[in-house]
Design an enzyme around this catalytic site. Structure first.
Site, PDB file in Angstrom:
ATOM      1  N   LYS A  53       6.390 -13.210 -16.745  1.00 61.91           N
ATOM      2  CA  LYS A  53       6.474 -12.170 -17.040  1.00 61.91           C
ATOM      3  C   LYS A  53       4.997 -12.022 -17.921  1.00 61.91           C
ATOM      4  CE  LYS A  53       8.326  -9.802 -14.651  1.00 61.91           C
ATOM      5  NZ  LYS A  53       9.510 -10.062 -14.328  1.00 61.91           N
ATOM      6  N   TRP A 104      -4.332  -2.210  -0.748  1.00 57.41           N
ATOM      7  CA  TRP A 104      -4.221  -3.770  -0.887  1.00 57.41           C
ATOM      8  C   TRP A 104      -4.596  -4.311  -0.232  1.00 57.41           C
ATOM      9  CZ3 TRP A 104      -1.839  -8.148  -0.684  1.00 57.41           C
ATOM     10  CH2 TRP A 104      -1.462  -9.567  -1.845  1.00 57.41           C
ATOM     11  N   GLU A 162      11.935 -16.990 -15.441  1.00 55.17           N
ATOM     12  CA  GLU A 162      11.205 -15.210 -15.501  1.00 55.17           C
ATOM     13  C   GLU A 162      10.673 -14.674 -17.126  1.00 55.17           C
ATOM     14  OE1 GLU A 162      11.086 -10.689 -14.280  1.00 55.17           O
ATOM     15  OE2 GLU A 162      11.859 -13.149 -13.417  1.00 55.17           O
ATOM     16  N   LYS A 201       3.482  -3.578  -5.977  1.00 53.96           N
ATOM     17  CA  LYS A 201       5.328  -4.390  -6.493  1.00 53.96           C
ATOM     18  C   LYS A 201       5.995  -4.210  -5.303  1.00 53.96           C
ATOM     19  CE  LYS A 201       9.003  -2.611  -8.986  1.00 53.96           C
ATOM     20  NZ  LYS A 201       9.166  -3.188 -10.406  1.00 53.96           N
ATOM     21  N   HIS A 258       9.756 -35.109 -18.972  1.00 51.75           N
ATOM     22  CA  HIS A 258       9.329 -35.742 -17.876  1.00 51.75           C
ATOM     23  C   HIS A 258       7.642 -35.392 -17.540  1.00 51.75           C
ATOM     24  CE1 HIS A 258      13.313 -38.335 -17.765  1.00 51.75           C
ATOM     25  NE2 HIS A 258      13.782 -36.790 -17.959  1.00 51.75           N
ATOM     26  N   CYS A 302       1.017  -1.276  -0.045  1.00 53.24           N
ATOM     27  CA  CYS A 302      -0.330  -0.550   0.381  1.00 53.24           C
ATOM     28  C   CYS A 302       1.040   1.347   0.085  1.00 53.24           C
ATOM     29  CB  CYS A 302      -0.996  -0.004   1.122  1.00 53.24           C
ATOM     30  SG  CYS A 302      -2.057  -1.685   1.301  1.00 53.24           S
ATOM     31  N   ASN A 332      -0.067   0.787   6.445  1.00 54.36           N
ATOM     32  CA  ASN A 332      -0.084  -0.222   5.909  1.00 54.36           C
ATOM     33  C   ASN A 332       0.860  -1.377   6.676  1.00 54.36           C
ATOM     34  OD1 ASN A 332       0.295   1.307   3.622  1.00 54.36           O
ATOM     35  ND2 ASN A 332       2.487   1.551   3.383  1.00 54.36           N
ATOM     36  N   GLY A 333       0.483  -1.959   6.500  1.00 56.71           N
ATOM     37  CA  GLY A 333       0.084  -3.705   7.081  1.00 56.71           C
ATOM     38  C   GLY A 333      -0.754  -4.816   7.577  1.00 56.71           C
ATOM     39  N   GLU A 358       2.257 -12.946 -15.567  1.00 56.34           N
ATOM     40  CA  GLU A 358       1.671 -11.869 -14.517  1.00 56.34           C
ATOM     41  C   GLU A 358       1.439 -10.654 -15.731  1.00 56.34           C
ATOM     42  OE1 GLU A 358       5.294 -10.649 -11.045  1.00 56.34           O
ATOM     43  OE2 GLU A 358       5.865 -10.515 -13.007  1.00 56.34           O
ATOM     44  N   ARG A 414       2.637   0.779  -7.025  1.00 56.33           N
ATOM     45  CA  ARG A 414       3.054  -0.527  -6.000  1.00 56.33           C
ATOM     46  C   ARG A 414       1.897  -1.563  -5.998  1.00 56.33           C
ATOM     47  NH1 ARG A 414       6.369   1.291  -1.242  1.00 56.33           N
ATOM     48  NH2 ARG A 414       5.327   0.274  -0.266  1.00 56.33           N
TER      49      ARG A 414
END
Length: 612
Positions: free
Chosen positions: A489, A74, A485, A607, A508, A2, A101-102, A492, A27
């Site tokens: 991407k 968030w 990666e 973020k 496999h 947040c 925040n938290g 996401e 964020r």
């Protein structure tokens, strides 16, 4: 996660608060709100949705006043809604406004206690209990908000970054930190508070980073910081060197593509002053460990999350190749709770772009508790991880706004390549071999420019993938982390399911997914295992799979086996990950663009993940 912005000064607070929130949109959030003080009363405006929805509300119902706090949320407790948005109001007469925040872990017990005393709750959040606790304390001393906050905080179990205002104390903003970042901005006739220096960069370069257990009182002309155990303290004043326009789009369609295109400079800045051609090695100023101490190291452990974890995997391959040191890469969220056996010759590195990632910070503290030398690779100067580590390396990548990390990954891989070179030269790596790595690193920025010039080809490839429901990303050796990666991407920002695997592992299990509608993206530049990768591609073609490949310019054999061939310059293997990841970043970007996704603010993501 947040975002918090607070202001007290000579100007109207609302435009400054909203502008600060806009700079924190990267964020990740689901609602936004603010509270100001005017005519000795609190004015609160908050809305679910983007900051622009809040702005539209303020056009209809302004929030005057030169002191206030704001927030982007968030969701952790309760869904995104107007009533769950911050700020939250406390007190029987709405005396206090709080943004947070938290996570408050004992909020249920506190809520029951406060409800029994007659306090009513308007939201499902854990934050509202903080507002009522502070209001209860303020009722005992109606003109000392600073003291009321300090008395309320010991009741909270969990983490918090708080900003608090009250109509009873106009002109004051109170901040408090425990596990969630807060920074004070020092101006002339004004002071600011934020969860990220980016939010206040246009107003001041002078900042003080709060540490856990500290509470700050801001007025337009003064500030004071108290620690819960040490009383009043004199903080260290730092200067932030990020230019305000570093977080502007600058003509690009999205922050993500802007940051992808900045990567030649990113690599150059990460190398600046660190390569030593005359010695065939690299140097770092902040490790705080001598060459003798580093030669004693017999094992390296990396702890990281997400994209940083993938970068650490590249570092594992490089350090084992160049320095012959065993390396383990741990998910920070698992490492912090495992009783991992670490001997006295183990060196622990943590990686975090923000320097505030909760799980990575927890891993750092666990390693320090065990007495191991613990170093950090971070981007944000003055961040909690940077302050608490024994030493470390800054990325110098500048602010990264897009939620999907791109240039931070490249900066981390650059630093890890230089670290592998340095550790190798302390051991067996010859001057000639070290100089070859120096030469390769110096050539990377120009090579990246050539990769970026192929963007039209990559955009055409994206058109072939945009309708896929799933994709496989495959790479060997150094390119297995690149495959991970690339898959991350894509998922996401385009919401297409994607998985990364070592190429040889395809048979496999994952090969069962191969068909015409499931693209297989191979990262296959020329190298020691190239022929084996070509054989794996043949296996996909035999099952009518679509092949997209990233390979070395002029590789006719690979191009002939590929439905889409994306070339990168012919470079030594140790720097190929820095080149190969860029087409994958651009591929994900253009796929997401064609699908109409919110590229810079993908759903459900944040973020800087500052909660567990």
């Amino acid at each position: 996660m947040c975002g918090i912005v607070g202001y007290t000064g000579m100007h109207e607070a609302s435009p400054i608060l909203v502008a600060g929130l806009r700079r924190l949109e990267y964020r990740g959030y689901d609602s936004a709100g603010l509270a100001t003080i005017a005519s000795d009363r609190l004015i609160v405006r908050k809305r679910a949705g983007r900051v622009r929805v809040l702005e539209e509300s303020l056009e209809q119902e302004p929030a005057p006043g030169s002191c206030g706090i704001s927030h982007t949320r968030w969701a952790t407790h309760g869904p995104a809604s107007d009533r769950n948005a911050h700020p939250h109001i406390g007190g029987r007469n709405a005396e206090v406004a709080v943004v947070h925040n938290g996570v408050i872990e004992n909020h249920s017990a506190l809520r029951r206690e406060l409800e029994a005393e007659g306090y009513t709750f308007a939201s499902q959040t854990d934050t509202e209990v903080i507002a009522h606790l502070i209001a209860r304390e303020l009722a005992r001393d109606g003109n000392n908000l600073f003291a009321a906050v300090q008395r309320a905080l010991p009741r909270l179990e969990g983490t918090y970054g708080l900003a608090v205002v009250s109509a009873k104390c106009p002109g004051e903003v109170i901040g408090a930190k425990l596990g969630s970042p807060l920074v004070v901005g020092l101006g002339e006739g004004e002071h600011l508070l934020a969860s990220d220096p980016v939010a206040i960069a246009p107003h001041t370069a002078r900042v003080a980073f709060l540490q856990d257990g500290e509470v700050v009182r801001l007025t337009p002309d003064d500030f004071e910081i108290h620690h819960r155990e040490r009383g009043e303290i004199t903080p260290r004043i730092d200067r932030i060197d990020w230019k305000p326009d570093a977080v502007e789009l600058g003509g690009h369609a999205h922050y993500m593509v802007k940051e992808i295109r900045e990567q030649p400079d990113t690599v150059l800045d990460a190398c600046r002053g660190r390569l030593r051609r005359a010695e065939g090695t690299s140097r770092f100023g902040g490790l705080n460990m001598s060459a003798r101490q580093l030669r004693r190291v017999r094992r390296v452990v990396f702890a990281a999350c997400g994209t940083s974890w993938h970068a650490a995997l590249v570092g594992e391959y490089l350090i084992e190749r160049l320095a012959h040191l065993p390396v383990e890469v741990e998910y920070a969220s698992e490492f912090r709770y495992r009783n991992a056996p670490l001997d006295d010759r183990t060196l622990v590195f943590v990686l975090s772009q923000s320097g505030e990632t909760a799980d990575t910070l927890g891993a750092l503290r666990e390693a320090k508790r065990q007495g191991h030398p613990t170093l950090a690779i971070v981007n944000t100067v003055g961040s909690t991880i940077a302050r608490e580590a024994d030493g470390g390396i800054y990325l110098h990548a500048g602010p990264e706004v897009g939620v999907a990390s791109t240039k931070a990954f490249s900066a981390q891989v650059t630093v890890l390549t230089l670290l592998a070179l340095y550790l190798g030269r302390l051991r067996h790596l010859s001057f000639t071999d070290g100089l070859a790595v120096v030469d390769a690193m110096e050539a990377v920025p120009a090579a990246l420019q050539r990769v970026l010039a192929t963007e039209p080809q990559i955009e055409a490839a994206a058109a072939r993938m945009a309708q896929a429901k799933s994709a496989l990303y495959l790479g060997r050796d150094l390119h297995f982390p690149v495959a991970l990666e690339g898959a991350l991407k894509l998922k996401e920002i385009s919401y297409i399911h994607a998985e990364g695997y070592p190429t040889a592992e395809m048979k496999h299990g994952p090969i069962a997914l191969v068909d015409r509608d499931t693209p297989c993206v191979f990262i296959a530049p020329k190298g020691s295992l190239h022929a084996k990768t070509l054989s794996n591609i043949e296996e996909v073609r035999a099952r009518h799979g679509t092949v997209v490949s990233v390979g070395t310019e002029g590789d006719e054999a690979l191009a002939a086996l590929s439905d889409v061939f994306l070339p990168i310059p012919d470079m030594p293997e140790v720097v190929q990950p820095l080149l190969a990841v860029v087409p994958l970043q651009l591929l994900a970007y253009h796929v997401a663009r064609l699908r109409g996704c919110d590229i810079d603010k993908p759903r459900n993501l944040a973020k800087s993940v500052t909660v567990e």
